[in-house]
Write a protein that holds these residues in place. Structure first.
Motif, PDB file in Angstrom:
ATOM      1  N   VAL A  50       0.917  -1.240   0.031  1.00 27.14           N
ATOM      2  CA  VAL A  50      -0.099  -0.021  -0.001  1.00 27.14           C
ATOM      3  C   VAL A  50       1.032   1.215  -0.157  1.00 27.14           C
ATOM      4  O   VAL A  50       1.759   1.395   0.899  1.00 27.14           O
ATOM      5  CB  VAL A  50      -0.779  -0.149   1.318  1.00 27.14           C
ATOM      6  N   LEU A  51       0.761   2.096  -1.144  1.00 20.39           N
ATOM      7  CA  LEU A  51       1.567   3.167  -1.448  1.00 20.39           C
ATOM      8  C   LEU A  51       1.184   4.373  -0.303  1.00 20.39           C
ATOM      9  O   LEU A  51       0.053   5.005  -0.622  1.00 20.39           O
ATOM     10  CB  LEU A  51       1.965   3.561  -2.694  1.00 20.39           C
ATOM     11  N   VAL A  52       1.885   4.665   0.606  1.00 15.52           N
ATOM     12  CA  VAL A  52       1.427   5.771   1.375  1.00 15.52           C
ATOM     13  C   VAL A  52       2.203   7.047   1.134  1.00 15.52           C
ATOM     14  O   VAL A  52       1.665   8.456   1.487  1.00 15.52           O
ATOM     15  CB  VAL A  52       1.567   5.663   2.962  1.00 15.52           C
ATOM     16  N   ARG A  53       3.056   6.931   0.155  1.00 18.54           N
ATOM     17  CA  ARG A  53       3.767   8.037  -0.154  1.00 18.54           C
ATOM     18  C   ARG A  53       3.002   9.081  -0.920  1.00 18.54           C
ATOM     19  O   ARG A  53       3.087  10.415  -0.437  1.00 18.54           O
ATOM     20  CB  ARG A  53       4.976   7.769  -1.247  1.00 18.54           C
ATOM     21  N   ASP A  54       2.060   8.753  -1.763  1.00 16.61           N
ATOM     22  CA  ASP A  54       1.132   9.981  -2.301  1.00 16.61           C
ATOM     23  C   ASP A  54       0.316  10.661  -1.506  1.00 16.61           C
ATOM     24  O   ASP A  54      -0.031  11.679  -1.688  1.00 16.61           O
ATOM     25  CB  ASP A  54       0.625   9.137  -3.570  1.00 16.61           C
ATOM     26  N   LEU A  55      -0.333   9.795  -0.357  1.00 19.06           N
ATOM     27  CA  LEU A  55      -1.100  10.375   0.487  1.00 19.06           C
ATOM     28  C   LEU A  55      -0.320  11.298   1.367  1.00 19.06           C
ATOM     29  O   LEU A  55      -0.927  12.405   1.837  1.00 19.06           O
ATOM     30  CB  LEU A  55      -1.396   9.206   1.507  1.00 19.06           C
ATOM     31  N   GLY A 100      -1.475  16.133   0.633  1.00 19.75           N
ATOM     32  CA  GLY A 100      -2.484  16.785   1.589  1.00 19.75           C
ATOM     33  C   GLY A 100      -3.542  15.857   2.399  1.00 19.75           C
ATOM     34  O   GLY A 100      -4.234  16.526   3.134  1.00 19.75           O
ATOM     35  N   SER A 101      -3.255  14.712   2.412  1.00 22.64           N
ATOM     36  CA  SER A 101      -3.970  13.796   2.837  1.00 22.64           C
ATOM     37  C   SER A 101      -3.973  13.816   4.313  1.00 22.64           C
ATOM     38  O   SER A 101      -2.921  14.130   5.092  1.00 22.64           O
ATOM     39  CB  SER A 101      -3.867  12.287   2.231  1.00 22.64           C
ATOM     40  N   SER A 102      -5.181  13.444   5.108  1.00 20.65           N
ATOM     41  CA  SER A 102      -4.877  13.679   6.817  1.00 20.65           C
ATOM     42  C   SER A 102      -4.368  12.471   7.118  1.00 20.65           C
ATOM     43  O   SER A 102      -4.075  11.333   6.665  1.00 20.65           O
ATOM     44  CB  SER A 102      -6.354  13.716   7.212  1.00 20.65           C
ATOM     45  N   ASP A 103      -3.933  12.515   8.502  1.00 22.45           N
ATOM     46  CA  ASP A 103      -3.592  11.148   9.205  1.00 22.45           C
ATOM     47  C   ASP A 103      -4.405  10.236   9.129  1.00 22.45           C
ATOM     48  O   ASP A 103      -3.916   9.230   9.321  1.00 22.45           O
ATOM     49  CB  ASP A 103      -3.044  11.854  10.732  1.00 22.45           C
ATOM     50  N   ASP A 104      -5.672  10.746   9.280  1.00 17.51           N
ATOM     51  CA  ASP A 104      -6.749   9.662   9.411  1.00 17.51           C
ATOM     52  C   ASP A 104      -6.600   8.828   8.052  1.00 17.51           C
ATOM     53  O   ASP A 104      -6.628   7.376   8.137  1.00 17.51           O
ATOM     54  CB  ASP A 104      -8.028  10.030   9.537  1.00 17.51           C
ATOM     55  N   ALA A 105      -6.177   9.332   6.734  1.00 17.74           N
ATOM     56  CA  ALA A 105      -6.336   8.605   5.638  1.00 17.74           C
ATOM     57  C   ALA A 105      -5.149   7.898   5.652  1.00 17.74           C
ATOM     58  O   ALA A 105      -5.124   6.682   5.167  1.00 17.74           O
ATOM     59  CB  ALA A 105      -6.520   9.715   4.514  1.00 17.74           C
ATOM     60  N   ILE A 106      -3.931   8.236   6.204  1.00 17.66           N
ATOM     61  CA  ILE A 106      -2.666   7.410   6.236  1.00 17.66           C
ATOM     62  C   ILE A 106      -3.168   6.432   6.998  1.00 17.66           C
ATOM     63  O   ILE A 106      -2.396   5.133   6.806  1.00 17.66           O
ATOM     64  CB  ILE A 106      -1.710   8.518   6.428  1.00 17.66           C
ATOM     65  N   ALA A 107      -3.585   6.569   8.222  1.00 20.36           N
ATOM     66  CA  ALA A 107      -3.868   5.430   9.198  1.00 20.36           C
ATOM     67  C   ALA A 107      -4.730   4.511   8.596  1.00 20.36           C
ATOM     68  O   ALA A 107      -4.431   3.160   8.528  1.00 20.36           O
ATOM     69  CB  ALA A 107      -4.493   5.917  10.606  1.00 20.36           C
ATOM     70  N   ALA A 108      -5.706   4.943   7.639  1.00 23.36           N
ATOM     71  CA  ALA A 108      -6.755   3.982   7.188  1.00 23.36           C
ATOM     72  C   ALA A 108      -5.987   3.249   6.046  1.00 23.36           C
ATOM     73  O   ALA A 108      -6.191   2.022   5.878  1.00 23.36           O
ATOM     74  CB  ALA A 108      -7.695   4.699   6.440  1.00 23.36           C
ATOM     75  N   ALA A 109      -4.955   3.676   5.416  1.00 24.64           N
ATOM     76  CA  ALA A 109      -3.998   2.797   4.470  1.00 24.64           C
ATOM     77  C   ALA A 109      -3.238   1.773   5.110  1.00 24.64           C
ATOM     78  O   ALA A 109      -3.245   0.666   4.733  1.00 24.64           O
ATOM     79  CB  ALA A 109      -3.256   3.739   3.582  1.00 24.64           C
TER      80      ALA A 109
END
Ligand code: SAM
Ligand code: SF4
Length: 332
Positions: free
Chosen positions: A283-288, A292-301
């Motif tokens: 799961v690529l989190v670099r783009d998130l 500008g994605s939120s911490d919550d979006a990164i946590a969900a990933a």
């Protein structure tokens, strides 16, 4: 998939351990890891910055990750590693550790310890200078042995020593390493050679089963298995010398996979979350992190990555396929 609470996979395993590769660059070219010419360098902008790594690790901590280990490539060729350790140590991890080839460790180790590093694993596959150089293709055994002394002087005892054992290459040194563990009180970890070498020359014949290693040592210096309740996630099986002279461990990733209790996830230097050394599902989190994605979006990933974990890596199944990334790109 739970949206709150601990990081669980679909089999109910709670994930608490994060390995972070801070770079896929390395100053050595170990035969079991990289080809002599190295691996193609990726453009810098594809790699996470130190600040981006710090943010992702902080989010992982908030999700219940308890221990973090920095690796690579060689983590000590990455500028900013001391600062990263300093920031991460403030997050209240139970364990902040580093795996290094030891070449650049001695000059940096006091600063790393002062920044909050708690433990270090130093890789060293031979105690014979010539052979050491052949296996690592560069580097100097004396420098690495000195780094072990320096780490101990900086308070990072007991130092762990990682030895990748390869049949016909260094398996005749098992007893030498056991004697070394006893003499210096260093926890030697014998690691089975895994099919993660970049030039894909691994064969099963080169794997020395951990049980053989334990039997060989036990015949000379009787060993006792460290008790475990069967649910511990540490990949190394630990044995102490019955006469009290320290311990050794084996990492039987090939002959006795420990997938059933694995609670580890990995962050690669280019920002992918991997839930297994051997899985290509990332799961690529670099783009998130960059859009500008939120911490919550990164946590969900992250939750998604853990939830998607397989029951095991299947290395002994007939249909096993090697992952596309090699060890230096995952971080061990
Ligand atoms: N450069 C650092 C080092 O060598 O310690 C950290 C990265 S290295 C990829 C992490 C660990 O993976 C080291 O202990 C190394 O010996 C081990 N390793 C590398 N390739 C391996 C392989 N094909 N099988 C088993 N262990 C391997
Ligand atoms: Fe570099 Fe470590 Fe791989 Fe050796 S094992 S080539 S030191 S990353």
């Amino acid at each position: 998939m739970p949206e709150t609470g601990p990081l669980l996979d679909r089999y109910g395993r709670e994930h608490r351990d994060l390995r972070v590769s801070v770079t896929d660059r390395c100053n050595l070219r170990c035969v079991y890891c990289m080809p002599e010419e190295g691996v193609p360098l990726r453009p810098r902008q594809e790699m996470l910055s130190i600040e981006e790594i710090a943010r992702i690790v902080r989010i992982a901590r908030e999700l219940g990750i308890r221990s973090v280990r920095f690796s690579g490539g060689e983590p000590l060729v990455r500028r900013g590693i001391v600062e990263l350790v300093r920031h991460m140590a403030l997050l209240g991890f139970d364990d902040v550790a580093l795996t290094t080839n030891g070449t650049n460790l001695a000059p940096a180790v006091s600063a790393l310890a002062a920044a909050g590093l708690m433990r270090v694993n130093i890789s060293c596959d031979s105690l014979r200078p010539e052979r050491f150089r052949t296996i690592r293709r560069r580097g100097d055994l004396a420098v690495v042995l000195h780094a072990m002394d320096a780490a101990e002087a900086a308070g990072l005892s007991p130092v762990k020593v990682n030895v990748v054992v390869i049949a016909g290459v260094n398996d005749d040194e098992v007893l030498d390493f056991a004697a070394f563990a006893r003499r210096y009180g260093r926890a030697v970890r014998f690691i089975e050679y895994m099919p993660l070498d970049a030039d894909r020359s691994w064969t099963r014949r080169q794997v020395v089963p951990s049980d053989d290693i334990v039997a060989r040592i036990h015949a000379v210096w009787p060993l006792e298995a460290e008790p475990t309740d069967g649910t511990e996630a540490a990949p190394a099986d630990r044995y102490r010398f019955r006469d009290g002279a320290g311990e050794v461990g084996v990492v039987a990733s090939v002959t006795r996979p420990f997938c059933g209790t694995c609670n580890r996830l990995r962050l690669t230097a280019d920002g992918a979350i991997r839930n297994c050394l051997f899985s290509d599902e990332e799961v690529l989190v670099r783009d998130l992190v960059r859009d500008g994605s939120s911490d919550d979006a990164i946590a969900a990933a992250m939750r998604r990555a853990v939830w998607g974990k397989w029951p095991g890596h299947g290395i002994n199944d007939p249909g096993f396929l090697r992952p596309a990334r090699s060890m230096s790109m995952i971080g061990g």
